[in-house]
Design a protein around this motif. Structure first.
Motif, PDB file in Angstrom:
ATOM      1  N   THR A 173       0.815  -1.218   0.000  1.00  0.00           N
ATOM      2  CA  THR A 173       0.000   0.000   0.000  1.00  0.00           C
ATOM      3  C   THR A 173       0.847   1.266   0.000  1.00  0.00           C
ATOM      4  OG1 THR A 173      -0.173  -0.278   2.411  1.00  0.00           O
ATOM      5  CG2 THR A 173      -2.047  -0.990   1.075  1.00  0.00           C
ATOM      6  N   ALA A 174       2.156   1.152   0.181  1.00  0.00           N
ATOM      7  CA  ALA A 174       3.034   2.325   0.138  1.00  0.00           C
ATOM      8  C   ALA A 174       3.400   2.696  -1.288  1.00  0.00           C
ATOM      9  CB  ALA A 174       4.307   2.063   0.943  1.00  0.00           C
ATOM     10  N   HIS A 175       2.971   1.913  -2.261  1.00  0.00           N
ATOM     11  CA  HIS A 175       3.284   2.182  -3.659  1.00  0.00           C
ATOM     12  C   HIS A 175       2.050   2.671  -4.389  1.00  0.00           C
ATOM     13  CE1 HIS A 175       7.422   0.742  -4.678  1.00  0.00           C
ATOM     14  NE2 HIS A 175       7.309   0.292  -3.441  1.00  0.00           N
ATOM     15  N   LEU A 176       2.235   3.701  -5.211  1.00  0.00           N
ATOM     16  CA  LEU A 176       1.130   4.216  -6.011  1.00  0.00           C
ATOM     17  C   LEU A 176       0.647   3.194  -7.034  1.00  0.00           C
ATOM     18  CD1 LEU A 176       2.189   7.921  -6.638  1.00  0.00           C
ATOM     19  CD2 LEU A 176       0.310   7.098  -5.226  1.00  0.00           C
ATOM     20  N   THR A 177       1.494   2.239  -7.394  1.00  0.00           N
ATOM     21  CA  THR A 177       1.060   1.180  -8.304  1.00  0.00           C
ATOM     22  C   THR A 177      -0.135   0.442  -7.732  1.00  0.00           C
ATOM     23  OG1 THR A 177       3.354   0.905  -9.017  1.00  0.00           O
ATOM     24  CG2 THR A 177       1.816  -0.875  -9.557  1.00  0.00           C
ATOM     25  N   PHE A 178      -0.112   0.215  -6.436  1.00  0.00           N
ATOM     26  CA  PHE A 178      -1.205  -0.488  -5.754  1.00  0.00           C
ATOM     27  C   PHE A 178      -2.365   0.453  -5.444  1.00  0.00           C
ATOM     28  CE2 PHE A 178      -3.403  -1.748  -1.921  1.00  0.00           C
ATOM     29  CZ  PHE A 178      -3.602  -3.109  -2.079  1.00  0.00           C
ATOM     30  N   SER A 179      -2.075   1.550  -4.749  1.00  0.00           N
ATOM     31  CA  SER A 179      -3.151   2.426  -4.272  1.00  0.00           C
ATOM     32  C   SER A 179      -3.844   3.174  -5.414  1.00  0.00           C
ATOM     33  CB  SER A 179      -2.599   3.428  -3.258  1.00  0.00           C
ATOM     34  OG  SER A 179      -1.547   4.184  -3.822  1.00  0.00           O
ATOM     35  N   LEU A 180      -3.081   3.603  -6.420  1.00  0.00           N
ATOM     36  CA  LEU A 180      -3.686   4.332  -7.528  1.00  0.00           C
ATOM     37  C   LEU A 180      -4.551   3.411  -8.392  1.00  0.00           C
ATOM     38  CD1 LEU A 180      -3.860   7.127  -8.759  1.00  0.00           C
ATOM     39  CD2 LEU A 180      -1.907   6.559 -10.216  1.00  0.00           C
ATOM     40  N   THR A 181      -4.128   2.163  -8.549  1.00  0.00           N
ATOM     41  CA  THR A 181      -4.956   1.201  -9.282  1.00  0.00           C
ATOM     42  C   THR A 181      -6.277   0.979  -8.574  1.00  0.00           C
ATOM     43  OG1 THR A 181      -2.972   0.074 -10.111  1.00  0.00           O
ATOM     44  CG2 THR A 181      -5.036  -1.144 -10.196  1.00  0.00           C
ATOM     45  N   LEU A 182      -6.231   0.858  -7.257  1.00  0.00           N
ATOM     46  CA  LEU A 182      -7.452   0.642  -6.489  1.00  0.00           C
ATOM     47  C   LEU A 182      -8.368   1.864  -6.537  1.00  0.00           C
ATOM     48  CD1 LEU A 182      -8.980  -1.270  -4.595  1.00  0.00           C
ATOM     49  CD2 LEU A 182      -7.700  -0.292  -2.688  1.00  0.00           C
ATOM     50  N   SER A 183      -7.800   3.049  -6.324  1.00  0.00           N
ATOM     51  CA  SER A 183      -8.627   4.261  -6.295  1.00  0.00           C
ATOM     52  C   SER A 183      -9.166   4.616  -7.682  1.00  0.00           C
ATOM     53  CB  SER A 183      -7.821   5.432  -5.734  1.00  0.00           C
ATOM     54  OG  SER A 183      -6.696   5.718  -6.551  1.00  0.00           O
ATOM     55  N   LEU A 184      -8.378   4.417  -8.729  1.00  0.00           N
ATOM     56  CA  LEU A 184      -8.848   4.699 -10.084  1.00  0.00           C
ATOM     57  C   LEU A 184      -9.995   3.778 -10.482  1.00  0.00           C
ATOM     58  CD1 LEU A 184      -5.706   5.472 -12.292  1.00  0.00           C
ATOM     59  CD2 LEU A 184      -7.720   6.902 -11.979  1.00  0.00           C
ATOM     60  N   THR A 185      -9.900   2.511 -10.093  1.00  0.00           N
ATOM     61  CA  THR A 185     -10.976   1.566 -10.399  1.00  0.00           C
ATOM     62  C   THR A 185     -12.269   1.981  -9.706  1.00  0.00           C
ATOM     63  OG1 THR A 185      -9.332  -0.209 -10.573  1.00  0.00           O
ATOM     64  CG2 THR A 185     -11.640  -0.859 -10.352  1.00  0.00           C
ATOM     65  N   LEU A 186     -12.174   2.350  -8.429  1.00  0.00           N
ATOM     66  CA  LEU A 186     -13.359   2.792  -7.696  1.00  0.00           C
ATOM     67  C   LEU A 186     -13.933   4.072  -8.297  1.00  0.00           C
ATOM     68  CD1 LEU A 186     -12.171   2.210  -4.015  1.00  0.00           C
ATOM     69  CD2 LEU A 186     -13.893   0.901  -5.253  1.00  0.00           C
ATOM     70  N   GLY A 221      -6.679  10.523  -7.384  1.00  0.00           N
ATOM     71  CA  GLY A 221      -5.298  10.827  -7.019  1.00  0.00           C
ATOM     72  C   GLY A 221      -5.127  11.143  -5.550  1.00  0.00           C
ATOM     73  N   THR A 222      -6.064  11.902  -4.996  1.00  0.00           N
ATOM     74  CA  THR A 222      -5.957  12.240  -3.572  1.00  0.00           C
ATOM     75  C   THR A 222      -6.139  11.005  -2.695  1.00  0.00           C
ATOM     76  OG1 THR A 222      -8.309  12.844  -3.574  1.00  0.00           O
ATOM     77  CG2 THR A 222      -6.709  14.609  -3.903  1.00  0.00           C
ATOM     78  N   LEU A 223      -7.035  10.107  -3.088  1.00  0.00           N
ATOM     79  CA  LEU A 223      -7.205   8.863  -2.324  1.00  0.00           C
ATOM     80  C   LEU A 223      -5.915   8.053  -2.308  1.00  0.00           C
ATOM     81  CD1 LEU A 223     -10.725   7.373  -3.221  1.00  0.00           C
ATOM     82  CD2 LEU A 223      -9.902   8.029  -0.972  1.00  0.00           C
ATOM     83  N   ALA A 224      -5.298   7.913  -3.482  1.00  0.00           N
ATOM     84  CA  ALA A 224      -4.093   7.087  -3.594  1.00  0.00           C
ATOM     85  C   ALA A 224      -2.914   7.715  -2.863  1.00  0.00           C
ATOM     86  CB  ALA A 224      -3.758   6.870  -5.061  1.00  0.00           C
ATOM     87  N   VAL A 225      -2.703   9.029  -3.069  1.00  0.00           N
ATOM     88  CA  VAL A 225      -1.560   9.699  -2.455  1.00  0.00           C
ATOM     89  C   VAL A 225      -1.702   9.743  -0.938  1.00  0.00           C
ATOM     90  CG1 VAL A 225      -0.369  11.917  -2.258  1.00  0.00           C
ATOM     91  CG2 VAL A 225      -1.032  11.059  -4.502  1.00  0.00           C
ATOM     92  N   SER A 243      -0.754   6.155   0.333  1.00  0.00           N
ATOM     93  CA  SER A 243       0.664   5.825   0.152  1.00  0.00           C
ATOM     94  C   SER A 243       1.568   6.740   0.968  1.00  0.00           C
ATOM     95  CB  SER A 243       1.030   5.924  -1.333  1.00  0.00           C
ATOM     96  OG  SER A 243       0.318   4.980  -2.092  1.00  0.00           O
ATOM     97  N   ALA A 244       1.268   8.044   0.980  1.00  0.00           N
ATOM     98  CA  ALA A 244       2.128   8.984   1.706  1.00  0.00           C
ATOM     99  C   ALA A 244       2.150   8.697   3.198  1.00  0.00           C
ATOM    100  CB  ALA A 244       1.664  10.421   1.444  1.00  0.00           C
ATOM    101  N   ASN A 245       1.002   8.372   3.767  1.00  0.00           N
ATOM    102  CA  ASN A 245       0.961   8.084   5.201  1.00  0.00           C
ATOM    103  C   ASN A 245       1.683   6.788   5.539  1.00  0.00           C
ATOM    104  OD1 ASN A 245      -0.900  10.001   6.927  1.00  0.00           O
ATOM    105  ND2 ASN A 245      -1.875   9.834   4.927  1.00  0.00           N
ATOM    106  N   MET A 246       1.640   5.810   4.656  1.00  0.00           N
ATOM    107  CA  MET A 246       2.362   4.567   4.915  1.00  0.00           C
ATOM    108  C   MET A 246       3.862   4.744   4.710  1.00  0.00           C
ATOM    109  SD  MET A 246       0.008   2.777   6.017  1.00  0.00           S
ATOM    110  CE  MET A 246       1.106   1.413   6.372  1.00  0.00           C
ATOM    111  N   ILE A 247       4.245   5.612   3.786  1.00  0.00           N
ATOM    112  CA  ILE A 247       5.672   5.852   3.535  1.00  0.00           C
ATOM    113  C   ILE A 247       6.302   6.672   4.655  1.00  0.00           C
ATOM    114  CG2 ILE A 247       7.254   7.161   2.054  1.00  0.00           C
ATOM    115  CD1 ILE A 247       5.648   6.247  -0.333  1.00  0.00           C
ATOM    116  N   ALA A 248       5.561   7.677   5.148  1.00  0.00           N
ATOM    117  CA  ALA A 248       6.134   8.637   6.098  1.00  0.00           C
ATOM    118  C   ALA A 248       6.681   7.951   7.352  1.00  0.00           C
ATOM    119  CB  ALA A 248       5.082   9.671   6.475  1.00  0.00           C
ATOM    120  N   GLY A 249       5.890   7.070   7.952  1.00  0.00           N
ATOM    121  CA  GLY A 249       6.337   6.410   9.176  1.00  0.00           C
ATOM    122  C   GLY A 249       7.546   5.522   8.945  1.00  0.00           C
TER     123      GLY A 249
END
Length: 224
Positions: free
Chosen positions: A96-109, A155-159, A162-168
């Motif tokens: 979930t820290a990668h936009l490949t995963f999160s952006l695919t999910l959010s774009l589909t929705l 885009g906002t859903l995905a970022v 991913s950003a919150n998972m990356i930051a920590g």
């Protein structure tokens, strides 16, 4: 030796193959325990969490036709939460820290919600572009603003996820990289701060799954 700070999120384990994305399937290990004849404490906790979320989402899905989305939304919440949670373990890839995963999910929705809204409830979608009570002089600008708002939702859903998972993970990596040069006292302080950060990250993994699902629920309710 890391080439750069973000190499900890590199999904490639070998030049020949990559197994890190299989971590997204680890949730299958958690499911069978829910079907034991005698429920465990884990099952009670999980069911209580799901019952609470269902009651929350029912208030957002104001139409009965939208209640069909509850099963899908709850499945998505579990999927994202467990992927976030498993990313806290050592040597497990945080998908979930990668936009490949999160952006695919959010774009589909987003695409599914927009397609349903504009085909089934076209007039309702046009009404959303101009909120009630908007002055005539501002209608053109409101249509433009609402259109841009709808387009950037995926885009906002995905970022956000991913950003919150990356930051920590980045913060813990930065703190731990100074360990070899610290004194014993400072090393103990670093371990204490790392422990607190892990507790915070565990909370974030649940909160971000909840936020992603709630926003998806709100977007779904707007199209009906």
């Amino acid at each position: 030796m890391m080439n750069n700070l973000f190499s900890i999120f590199d999904p490639t384990t070998s030049e020949m193959y990559s197994l890190n994305w299989l971590s997204s399937l680890y949730i299958l290990l958690f499911i069978p325990s829910l079907y034991w004849f005698i429920p465990s404490r884990y099952s009670f906790f999980f069911l209580n969490l799901l019952n609470y979320l269902i009651s929350e989402f029912k208030m957002l899905l104001n139409l009965k036709s939208n209640l069909m989305n509850l099963l899908f939304l709850m499945s998505m919440f579990i999927f994202i939460m467990l992927n976030n949670f498993l990313g806290m373990f050592s040597y497990i890839f945080t998908s979930t820290a990668h936009l490949t995963f999160s952006l695919t999910l959010s774009l589909t929705l987003w695409f599914a919600f927009m397609l349903y809204g504009w085909i089934i409830n076209t007039n309702h979608m046009f009404m959303h572009l101009v909120p009630e009570g908007t002055p005539s002089a501002l209608m053109v600008f409101m249509v433009l603003i609402e259109t841009i708002s709808n387009l950037i939702r995926s885009g906002t859903l995905a970022v956000r996820l991913s950003a919150n998972m990356i930051a920590g993970h980045l913060l813990m990596t930065l703190i731990s990289s100074t360990g070899p040069s610290l004194s014993v006292f400072l090393l103990l302080m670093m371990l204490l701060s790392q422990t607190l950060l892990i507790v915070l990250e565990l909370s974030v993994s649940i909160i971000q799954a909840y936020v992603f699902t709630v926003l998806s629920t709100l977007y779904s309710a707007e199209t009906s």
